[in-house]
Write a protein that holds these residues in place. Structure first.
Motif, PDB file in Angstrom:
ATOM      1  N   ALA A 151       0.830  -1.328   0.166  1.00 12.25           N
ATOM      2  CA  ALA A 151       0.259   0.026  -0.034  1.00 12.25           C
ATOM      3  C   ALA A 151       0.725   1.283   0.081  1.00 12.25           C
ATOM      4  CB  ALA A 151      -0.871   0.007   1.056  1.00 12.25           C
ATOM      5  N   ASN A 152       2.179   1.131   0.493  1.00 13.23           N
ATOM      6  CA  ASN A 152       3.146   2.346   0.498  1.00 13.23           C
ATOM      7  C   ASN A 152       4.378   2.288  -0.125  1.00 13.23           C
ATOM      8  OD1 ASN A 152       1.546   4.089   2.856  1.00 13.23           O
ATOM      9  ND2 ASN A 152       1.667   1.813   3.659  1.00 13.23           N
ATOM     10  N   ARG A 153       4.229   1.188  -0.948  1.00 11.61           N
ATOM     11  CA  ARG A 153       5.497   0.597  -1.768  1.00 11.61           C
ATOM     12  C   ARG A 153       6.266   1.785  -2.192  1.00 11.61           C
ATOM     13  NH1 ARG A 153       5.574  -4.538  -5.385  1.00 11.61           N
ATOM     14  NH2 ARG A 153       7.897  -4.536  -5.763  1.00 11.61           N
ATOM     15  N   LYS A 154       5.516   2.903  -2.884  1.00 13.82           N
ATOM     16  CA  LYS A 154       6.255   3.901  -3.599  1.00 13.82           C
ATOM     17  C   LYS A 154       7.220   4.720  -2.549  1.00 13.82           C
ATOM     18  CE  LYS A 154       5.814   7.924  -6.445  1.00 13.82           C
ATOM     19  NZ  LYS A 154       4.844   8.751  -7.309  1.00 13.82           N
ATOM     20  N   GLU A 155       6.762   4.800  -1.518  1.00 15.99           N
ATOM     21  CA  GLU A 155       7.350   5.748  -0.213  1.00 15.99           C
ATOM     22  C   GLU A 155       8.218   4.889   0.155  1.00 15.99           C
ATOM     23  OE1 GLU A 155       4.616   6.878   2.501  1.00 15.99           O
ATOM     24  OE2 GLU A 155       3.595   8.574   0.988  1.00 15.99           O
ATOM     25  N   ILE A 156       8.075   3.661   0.499  1.00 18.55           N
ATOM     26  CA  ILE A 156       8.968   2.624   1.168  1.00 18.55           C
ATOM     27  C   ILE A 156      10.285   2.560   0.216  1.00 18.55           C
ATOM     28  CG2 ILE A 156       9.269   0.440   1.981  1.00 18.55           C
ATOM     29  CD1 ILE A 156       6.581   0.511   3.296  1.00 18.55           C
ATOM     30  N   ASP A 157       9.937   2.166  -0.694  1.00 17.00           N
ATOM     31  CA  ASP A 157      11.082   1.953  -1.889  1.00 17.00           C
ATOM     32  C   ASP A 157      11.899   2.995  -1.913  1.00 17.00           C
ATOM     33  OD1 ASP A 157      10.116  -0.639  -2.255  1.00 17.00           O
ATOM     34  OD2 ASP A 157       9.458  -0.561  -4.435  1.00 17.00           O
ATOM     35  N   ALA A 158      11.225   4.379  -2.091  1.00 16.52           N
ATOM     36  CA  ALA A 158      12.020   5.635  -2.148  1.00 16.52           C
ATOM     37  C   ALA A 158      12.954   5.961  -0.779  1.00 16.52           C
ATOM     38  CB  ALA A 158      10.851   6.716  -2.400  1.00 16.52           C
ATOM     39  N   LEU A 159      12.350   5.509   0.277  1.00 16.05           N
ATOM     40  CA  LEU A 159      13.079   5.618   1.580  1.00 16.05           C
ATOM     41  C   LEU A 159      14.267   4.734   1.445  1.00 16.05           C
ATOM     42  CD1 LEU A 159      13.281   6.323   4.328  1.00 16.05           C
ATOM     43  CD2 LEU A 159      11.990   4.515   5.195  1.00 16.05           C
ATOM     44  N   LEU A 160      14.107   3.471   1.108  1.00 17.80           N
ATOM     45  CA  LEU A 160      15.405   2.502   1.039  1.00 17.80           C
ATOM     46  C   LEU A 160      16.361   2.950  -0.010  1.00 17.80           C
ATOM     47  CD1 LEU A 160      13.348  -1.048   1.082  1.00 17.80           C
ATOM     48  CD2 LEU A 160      14.656   0.205   2.914  1.00 17.80           C
ATOM     49  N   SER A 161      16.083   3.574  -1.122  1.00 18.14           N
ATOM     50  CA  SER A 161      17.008   4.030  -2.188  1.00 18.14           C
ATOM     51  C   SER A 161      17.589   5.246  -1.776  1.00 18.14           C
ATOM     52  CB  SER A 161      16.051   4.447  -3.538  1.00 18.14           C
ATOM     53  OG  SER A 161      15.651   3.166  -4.111  1.00 18.14           O
ATOM     54  N   ARG A 162      16.945   6.074  -0.740  1.00 16.14           N
ATOM     55  CA  ARG A 162      17.474   7.433  -0.054  1.00 16.14           C
ATOM     56  C   ARG A 162      18.625   6.715   0.775  1.00 16.14           C
ATOM     57  NH1 ARG A 162      12.472   9.394  -0.085  1.00 16.14           N
ATOM     58  NH2 ARG A 162      12.246   9.103   1.829  1.00 16.14           N
ATOM     59  N   ASN A 163      18.299   5.923   1.660  1.00 15.63           N
ATOM     60  CA  ASN A 163      19.138   5.195   2.714  1.00 15.63           C
ATOM     61  C   ASN A 163      20.391   4.783   1.948  1.00 15.63           C
ATOM     62  OD1 ASN A 163      17.081   5.950   4.459  1.00 15.63           O
ATOM     63  ND2 ASN A 163      16.691   3.935   4.768  1.00 15.63           N
ATOM     64  N   ASP A 164      20.203   4.092   0.854  1.00 19.42           N
ATOM     65  CA  ASP A 164      21.356   3.442  -0.066  1.00 19.42           C
ATOM     66  C   ASP A 164      22.264   4.645  -0.511  1.00 19.42           C
ATOM     67  OD1 ASP A 164      21.524   2.072  -3.148  1.00 19.42           O
ATOM     68  OD2 ASP A 164      22.992   1.836  -1.553  1.00 19.42           O
ATOM     69  N   ALA A 165      21.734   5.564  -1.039  1.00 18.83           N
ATOM     70  CA  ALA A 165      22.451   6.609  -1.830  1.00 18.83           C
ATOM     71  C   ALA A 165      23.258   7.428  -0.870  1.00 18.83           C
ATOM     72  CB  ALA A 165      21.375   7.624  -2.499  1.00 18.83           C
ATOM     73  N   GLN A 166      22.494   7.710   0.548  1.00 19.04           N
ATOM     74  CA  GLN A 166      23.201   8.301   1.479  1.00 19.04           C
ATOM     75  C   GLN A 166      24.495   7.562   2.025  1.00 19.04           C
ATOM     76  OE1 GLN A 166      20.099   9.144   4.450  1.00 19.04           O
ATOM     77  NE2 GLN A 166      19.201  10.656   3.066  1.00 19.04           N
ATOM     78  N   ALA A 167      24.482   6.360   2.288  1.00 20.50           N
ATOM     79  CA  ALA A 167      25.398   5.578   2.770  1.00 20.50           C
ATOM     80  C   ALA A 167      26.340   5.428   1.930  1.00 20.50           C
ATOM     81  CB  ALA A 167      24.692   4.186   3.239  1.00 20.50           C
ATOM     82  N   VAL A 168      26.216   5.274   0.574  1.00 20.09           N
ATOM     83  CA  VAL A 168      27.426   5.394  -0.341  1.00 20.09           C
ATOM     84  C   VAL A 168      28.121   6.549  -0.504  1.00 20.09           C
ATOM     85  CG1 VAL A 168      27.733   5.114  -2.633  1.00 20.09           C
ATOM     86  CG2 VAL A 168      26.270   3.492  -1.645  1.00 20.09           C
ATOM     87  N   ALA A 169      27.175   7.836  -0.552  1.00 19.27           N
ATOM     88  CA  ALA A 169      27.893   8.982  -0.547  1.00 19.27           C
ATOM     89  C   ALA A 169      28.659   9.418   0.733  1.00 19.27           C
ATOM     90  CB  ALA A 169      26.668  10.150  -0.839  1.00 19.27           C
ATOM     91  N   ILE A 170      28.166   8.911   1.823  1.00 22.15           N
ATOM     92  CA  ILE A 170      28.706   9.119   2.917  1.00 22.15           C
ATOM     93  C   ILE A 170      30.168   8.462   3.010  1.00 22.15           C
ATOM     94  CG2 ILE A 170      28.950   8.721   5.382  1.00 22.15           C
ATOM     95  CD1 ILE A 170      25.860   9.555   5.122  1.00 22.15           C
ATOM     96  N   GLY A 171      30.127   7.392   2.270  1.00 22.12           N
ATOM     97  CA  GLY A 171      31.340   6.423   2.301  1.00 22.12           C
ATOM     98  C   GLY A 171      31.362   5.352   3.308  1.00 22.12           C
ATOM     99  N   LEU A 172      30.018   4.923   3.822  1.00 26.23           N
ATOM    100  CA  LEU A 172      29.845   3.690   4.593  1.00 26.23           C
ATOM    101  C   LEU A 172      30.410   2.481   3.618  1.00 26.23           C
ATOM    102  CD1 LEU A 172      26.916   4.539   6.555  1.00 26.23           C
ATOM    103  CD2 LEU A 172      29.015   5.390   6.944  1.00 26.23           C
ATOM    104  N   ARG A 173      30.977   1.548   4.525  1.00 23.62           N
ATOM    105  CA  ARG A 173      31.325   0.334   3.765  1.00 23.62           C
ATOM    106  C   ARG A 173      30.842  -0.928   4.330  1.00 23.62           C
ATOM    107  NH1 ARG A 173      36.160   1.295   0.541  1.00 23.62           N
ATOM    108  NH2 ARG A 173      36.888   3.253   0.941  1.00 23.62           N
ATOM    109  N   GLY A 174      29.998  -0.771   5.157  1.00 24.12           N
ATOM    110  CA  GLY A 174      29.231  -1.793   5.782  1.00 24.12           C
ATOM    111  C   GLY A 174      28.179  -1.401   7.016  1.00 24.12           C
ATOM    112  N   THR A 175      27.651  -2.387   7.663  1.00 25.27           N
ATOM    113  CA  THR A 175      26.720  -2.141   8.697  1.00 25.27           C
ATOM    114  C   THR A 175      27.440  -2.845   9.916  1.00 25.27           C
ATOM    115  OG1 THR A 175      25.416  -4.244   8.015  1.00 25.27           O
ATOM    116  CG2 THR A 175      24.741  -1.838   7.229  1.00 25.27           C
ATOM    117  N   PRO A 176      27.031  -2.046  10.948  1.00 27.64           N
ATOM    118  CA  PRO A 176      26.194  -0.886  11.427  1.00 27.64           C
ATOM    119  C   PRO A 176      27.235   0.164  11.114  1.00 27.64           C
ATOM    120  CG  PRO A 176      26.970  -1.910  13.675  1.00 27.64           C
ATOM    121  CD  PRO A 176      27.411  -2.802  12.253  1.00 27.64           C
TER     122      PRO A 176
END
Length: 204
Positions: A151-176
């Motif tokens: 029901a909220n796929r568009k918003e949730i997928d966009a959130l996951l994409s933002r999280n991914d893009a942020q992590a990569v841009a910040i330079g994170l190499r893994g979790t946590p």
């Protein structure tokens, strides 16, 4: 520890070949403090009006995320004035993505925290069956959670994409990975390190 004066402008590299979400262009990645600390779609725990925000990038299959989760919980409860923003970054394969989809979908049922806590308490790798069984035992209906995701796929997928893009841009190499105030803390951290990071952020 990476100074946030650097992470606001640096672009890093992807965490590895296990990343299966489409990665947004680094040129489009918003790693401003507002985007990282105050994404309105990212779940926030602790004190919603806390004076300091701790951001955690995590994966439900990451053993260090799981082992360090009680530490974050302990410090959050002790502090009482800490806001904790959870950033799903499912980099360990399809089950990680599925887990994030279900738990974020459970938000519509008021069951986000129950789902988060249940999956963080699991051991080892996850399968779809184990994810569903774990959530069911925690009172989170997997079918309803998936319906919430759809029901909220568009918003949730966009959130996951933002999280991914942020992590990569910040330079994170893994979790946590944790961000508090001016600094990024890659990897698991102990309670004293978190307490000091929070104290330093308050004094800044």
């Amino acid at each position: 520890m990476i100074d946030r004066r650097n992470f606001l402008t640096l672009a890093g590299v992807a965490a590895g070949s296990t990343l299966i979400l489409p990665t947004a262009s680094l040129a489009q990645a918003d790693i401003s403090p507002e985007a990282v600390f105050h994404d309105p779609k990212a779940p926030a725990l602790g004190n919603p009006d806390g004076d300091i925000t701790l951001v955690e990038y995590f994966d439900y299959q990451c053993p260090y995320c799981k082992s360090n989760h009680p530490v974050v919980e302990k410090v959050t409860k002790e502090d009482g004035n800490l806001r904790v923003v959870m950033k799903d970054w499912p980099i360990f394969g399809a089950p990680s993505v599925y887990a994030s989809q279900l738990v974020l979908g459970a938000q519509s049922m008021g069951k986000y925290e129950a789902g988060l806590e249940a999956l963080m308490a699991t051991q080892g790798k996850l399968s779809n069956d184990l994810i569903e069984k774990t959530l069911s035992e925690a009172g989170v209906d997997p079918d309803k959670a998936m319906a919430g995701y759809k029901a909220n796929r568009k918003e949730i997928d966009a959130l996951l994409s933002r999280n991914d893009a942020q992590a990569v841009a910040i330079g994170l190499r893994g979790t946590p990975a944790y961000i508090v105030g001016r600094d990024v803390y890659p990897g698991a951290v102990d309670a004293d390190t978190l307490r000091k990071a929070i104290s330093d952020a308050r004094q800044a």
